[in-house]
Design a protein around this motif. Sequence first.
Motif, PDB file in Angstrom:
ATOM      1  N   LEU A  31       8.624  -5.934  -6.282  1.00 30.67           N
ATOM      2  CA  LEU A  31       8.358  -5.462  -4.934  1.00 30.67           C
ATOM      3  C   LEU A  31       7.139  -6.198  -4.398  1.00 30.67           C
ATOM      4  CD1 LEU A  31       8.787  -1.604  -5.412  1.00 30.67           C
ATOM      5  CD2 LEU A  31      10.337  -3.116  -4.146  1.00 30.67           C
ATOM      6  N   PRO A  32       7.079  -6.457  -3.098  1.00 31.62           N
ATOM      7  CA  PRO A  32       5.893  -7.105  -2.526  1.00 31.62           C
ATOM      8  C   PRO A  32       4.752  -6.108  -2.389  1.00 31.62           C
ATOM      9  CG  PRO A  32       7.439  -6.576  -0.786  1.00 31.62           C
ATOM     10  CD  PRO A  32       8.118  -6.188  -2.075  1.00 31.62           C
ATOM     11  N   PRO A  33       3.524  -6.585  -2.203  1.00 35.06           N
ATOM     12  CA  PRO A  33       2.402  -5.657  -1.956  1.00 35.06           C
ATOM     13  C   PRO A  33       2.650  -4.859  -0.677  1.00 35.06           C
ATOM     14  CG  PRO A  33       1.604  -7.876  -2.439  1.00 35.06           C
ATOM     15  CD  PRO A  33       3.081  -7.993  -2.242  1.00 35.06           C
ATOM     16  N   ILE A  34       2.170  -3.628  -0.661  1.00 30.36           N
ATOM     17  CA  ILE A  34       2.306  -2.796   0.535  1.00 30.36           C
ATOM     18  C   ILE A  34       1.450  -3.390   1.662  1.00 30.36           C
ATOM     19  CG2 ILE A  34       1.861  -0.506   1.512  1.00 30.36           C
ATOM     20  CD1 ILE A  34       2.349   0.692  -1.186  1.00 30.36           C
ATOM     21  N   PRO A  35       2.006  -3.535   2.878  1.00 28.69           N
ATOM     22  CA  PRO A  35       1.197  -4.048   3.996  1.00 28.69           C
ATOM     23  C   PRO A  35      -0.031  -3.183   4.228  1.00 28.69           C
ATOM     24  CG  PRO A  35       3.521  -4.014   4.576  1.00 28.69           C
ATOM     25  CD  PRO A  35       3.400  -3.287   3.269  1.00 28.69           C
ATOM     26  N   ARG A  36      -1.140  -3.798   4.574  1.00 32.02           N
ATOM     27  CA  ARG A  36      -2.396  -3.076   4.728  1.00 32.02           C
ATOM     28  C   ARG A  36      -2.338  -2.066   5.870  1.00 32.02           C
ATOM     29  NH1 ARG A  36      -4.144  -2.983  -0.077  1.00 32.02           N
ATOM     30  NH2 ARG A  36      -4.348  -5.043  -1.013  1.00 32.02           N
ATOM     31  N   ARG A  37      -1.553  -2.350   6.881  1.00 33.18           N
ATOM     32  CA  ARG A  37      -1.441  -1.404   7.986  1.00 33.18           C
ATOM     33  C   ARG A  37      -0.877  -0.067   7.523  1.00 33.18           C
ATOM     34  NH1 ARG A  37       3.792  -0.984   9.189  1.00 33.18           N
ATOM     35  NH2 ARG A  37       3.347   0.221  11.076  1.00 33.18           N
ATOM     36  N   VAL A  38      -0.055  -0.100   6.460  1.00 33.39           N
ATOM     37  CA  VAL A  38       0.551   1.126   5.944  1.00 33.39           C
ATOM     38  C   VAL A  38      -0.520   2.027   5.331  1.00 33.39           C
ATOM     39  CG1 VAL A  38       2.218   2.072   4.299  1.00 33.39           C
ATOM     40  CG2 VAL A  38       2.780  -0.001   5.597  1.00 33.39           C
ATOM     41  N   PHE A  39      -1.501   1.415   4.643  1.00 38.91           N
ATOM     42  CA  PHE A  39      -2.584   2.217   4.067  1.00 38.91           C
ATOM     43  C   PHE A  39      -3.273   3.032   5.164  1.00 38.91           C
ATOM     44  CE2 PHE A  39      -2.095  -1.072   0.832  1.00 38.91           C
ATOM     45  CZ  PHE A  39      -2.248  -0.359  -0.338  1.00 38.91           C
ATOM     46  N   ARG A  40      -3.567   2.355   6.274  1.00 41.90           N
ATOM     47  CA  ARG A  40      -4.257   3.036   7.360  1.00 41.90           C
ATOM     48  C   ARG A  40      -3.396   4.113   7.988  1.00 41.90           C
ATOM     49  NH1 ARG A  40      -8.817   5.114   8.951  1.00 41.90           N
ATOM     50  NH2 ARG A  40      -9.101   5.105  11.212  1.00 41.90           N
ATOM     51  N   ARG A  41      -2.109   3.837   8.185  1.00 42.15           N
ATOM     52  CA  ARG A  41      -1.197   4.825   8.766  1.00 42.15           C
ATOM     53  C   ARG A  41      -1.110   6.072   7.906  1.00 42.15           C
ATOM     54  NH1 ARG A  41       0.182   4.581  14.100  1.00 42.15           N
ATOM     55  NH2 ARG A  41       0.432   2.412  14.717  1.00 42.15           N
ATOM     56  N   LEU A  42      -0.972   5.895   6.610  1.00 37.58           N
ATOM     57  CA  LEU A  42      -0.862   7.042   5.709  1.00 37.58           C
ATOM     58  C   LEU A  42      -2.184   7.786   5.592  1.00 37.58           C
ATOM     59  CD1 LEU A  42       1.423   5.586   2.876  1.00 37.58           C
ATOM     60  CD2 LEU A  42       2.059   7.088   4.769  1.00 37.58           C
ATOM     61  N   GLU A  43      -3.284   7.054   5.667  1.00 38.16           N
ATOM     62  CA  GLU A  43      -4.590   7.719   5.645  1.00 38.16           C
ATOM     63  C   GLU A  43      -4.752   8.615   6.871  1.00 38.16           C
ATOM     64  OE1 GLU A  43      -9.358   6.582   5.590  1.00 38.16           O
ATOM     65  OE2 GLU A  43      -7.841   5.008   5.740  1.00 38.16           O
ATOM     66  N   LEU A  44      -4.333   8.128   8.040  1.00 36.19           N
ATOM     67  CA  LEU A  44      -4.417   8.928   9.256  1.00 36.19           C
ATOM     68  C   LEU A  44      -3.476  10.132   9.204  1.00 36.19           C
ATOM     69  CD1 LEU A  44      -4.615   6.107  11.957  1.00 36.19           C
ATOM     70  CD2 LEU A  44      -6.466   7.581  11.164  1.00 36.19           C
TER      71      LEU A  44
END
Length: 336
Positions: free
Chosen positions: A304-317
């Motif tokens: 699997l590829p690394p999770i896009p960094r934008r996803v980290f922020r979305r899930l944190e919010l």
Amino acid sequence: MIDATAEAAPARPVTPLWRRLVFSLTLWGVLLLATAVGLALGGSDLDIWHFILIIVGGWCLGAAFVNLTVRMPRDGVVLHVAGAVVIAAIMVFLTEYGRRLVPIVGEQLATVAFVVQLAAVPAAAWIWIGLLSRITDAILRRDRRRGGERVTPEWERDERGDGSFVRFPGIEVRMRDVTLAIIGIVLAAGAVGVALMIWFDGVVMRLGPRMSIVLVGLVLGLPAYFALTAVLRRHTAACTLAFGNDEVRIKVDEASFVIRHRDLEYLRWRQKSDYARVEVRGGGVDLSLFTGLAKPPPGRTAELPPIPRRVFRRLELAGFAMEESRRGEVITFHRA
């Protein structure tokens, strides 16, 4: 194409100590073998439950050793080869001289040596299977270099314009089912191997302990593991996973699932190894998709590829906390 490293990486919290202990194969192996030794020294006759403790404990230690060598960035192969030689030497020594040690070391130490000898069978089998897997992987990598490198699946812009998606082959199976299947193989192969070594003691002594290791590790364990892998690969499905702004969209062959972030309860992402997978739970959906055991399409890796960094922020919010394993192999999101 999406750049997965476009934003700064979020902080990586350390996995709690209790969680590392609960999932520690080394700890479980030591506890199981210590229990078996205690029961044996206590005068209990060895029955099926003692053998199960010894076989599973030996496998835990062997699997922990293999996992350690795989995680090592350098000298992992050297340590793996050395461990395979040492465990084989231990089995040879105990098989050849175990009975002669009784009058020298006494009954108690001889009992401990007997437990170690039995535990070394599944440990040696798993270590040698892992070593053969390394050799096979090295041959495949050489063939890939000759025929062209395989690439990891990559993120693509979703047609909805609110995120990105990745296509990958996956097998819908849970980690606990894979673990139970492997333990079942270890128990079956170990029990059959131990029974054969005891039943045909005279033949084993004539053939030599090395042949006993080969019979247990290769003739019994390796075909069973390959059979399990073949059975699982027959259920490989074409999977697509998309991270939108407010939802996770998954497609497994013709079945589609959508989980809103407010309904998402759990997300685990393992990028590499045979256990590479994604697990999602929430909104009435509970999926575990293994890609590490699936059959990849030509030119692709089973990763699997690394999770896009934008996803980290979305899930944190969205109220999620992230946990990352010590070596960054597994990323887990759960409700804070």
